[in-house]
Design an enzyme around this catalytic site. Structure first.
Site, PDB file in Angstrom:
ATOM      1  N   ASN A   1      39.703  52.573  48.114  1.00 15.12           N
ATOM      2  CA  ASN A   1      39.789  51.322  47.353  1.00 15.12           C
ATOM      3  C   ASN A   1      39.481  51.604  45.874  1.00 15.12           C
ATOM      4  O   ASN A   1      38.428  51.262  45.336  1.00 15.12           O
ATOM      5  CB  ASN A   1      38.821  50.290  47.931  1.00 15.12           C
TER       6      ASN A   1
ATOM      7  N   TYR B   1      33.668  48.279  39.793  1.00 10.81           N
ATOM      8  CA  TYR B   1      32.209  48.378  39.920  1.00 10.81           C
ATOM      9  C   TYR B   1      31.634  49.361  38.885  1.00 10.81           C
ATOM     10  O   TYR B   1      30.624  49.081  38.256  1.00 10.81           O
ATOM     11  CB  TYR B   1      31.801  48.784  41.346  1.00 10.81           C
TER      12      TYR B   1
END
Ligand SMILES: CC(C)(COP(=O)(O)OP(=O)(O)OC[C@H]1O[C@@H](n2cnc3c(N)ncnc32)[C@H](O)[C@@H]1OP(=O)(O)O)[C@@H](O)C(=O)NCCC(=O)NCCS
Length: 191
Positions: free
Chosen positions: A143, A150
């Site tokens: 991912n 993030y």
């Protein structure tokens, strides 16, 4: 003295707002939540039934009342479009730590900045409202979009559950990331 009325609500971002989940959100959830691309990111591709999702909404509302978990709908601030859900749970009161999760449901809404926007709101909620010291999340190694978001937001990789997830003939790592209170404050200030 801090003028709390002049501090922007942590639930309001640039283009999204985090609002409480309603039973009536079930219809919107069922529109895209079972989309393969969306479910890949979450690491569970097996489709959910509307009964399972309704149970999840009811549990979310109950857990909110108990202070165990806070899940929100991510809504477009102007159009009110339902974009997805996000939340913080698994609180440790002793360590002031918790876990975060997020999902934009319709892949057509990926890469429009909504996830980044919602994450900042959720971090503000975690650190400034829930008074957390540390927030953790897990992201599957394939991912790359989520991992990029993030890292961009200041989260650090702290370890890997190696080959923890089997998918379509291959094993993938679950990357554990976290962010500490002081790191959040350094990047986003105190208000
Ligand atoms: C992961 C997720 C929350 C990100 O939200 P989003 O709104 O799509 O992302 P944003 O538009 O805020 O940001 C996307 C960023 O990733 C980058 N990106 C897109 N695809 C990428 C890829 N394959 N590799 C690396 N970076 C990528 C974009 O260029 C953009 O970077 P920038 O902000 O530096 O310009 C969202 O896509 C989502 O919910 N996906 C499905 C469920 C999921 O994966 N949840 C997270 C589980 S850990």
């Amino acid at each position: 003295m801090v003028d709390v009325y002049n501090i922007k609500s942590p639930f309001i971002g640039e283009n999204v707002i985090l609002r409480a989940i309603e039973i009536t959100d079930l219809e919107e959830i069922m529109k895209y939540f079972n989309t393969y691309e969306t479910r890949l990111g979450l690491g569970n591709i097996i489709p959910f039934s509307s009964k399972q999702e309704e149970d999840w909404i009811r549990r979310s509302i109950e857990n909110y009342s108990k202070g165990i978990e806070y899940n929100f709908v991510i809504e477009h601030i102007e159009t009110k479009e339902f974009l997805g859900t996000c939340g913080i749970g698994s609180f440790s009161t002793t360590s002031r730590s918790a876990e975060l999760g997020i999902g934009i449901h319709n892949p057509e809404n990926f890469d429009k900045g909504y996830g980044t926007d919602a994450m900042i709101c959720l971090m503000k909620f975690g650190f400034r409202i829930q008074n957390l010291h540390r927030i953790e999340l897990g992201v599957y190694s394939y991912n790359e979009r989520a991992h990029h978001v993030y890292k961009k937001l200041g989260w650090k990789e702290v370890g890997r559950k190696r080959e923890a997830y089997f998918l379509q003939g291959k094993y993938y790592d679950c990357i554990i990331m976290d962010i500490l209170e002081h790191e959040f404050e350094e990047k986003y200030g105190k208000e």
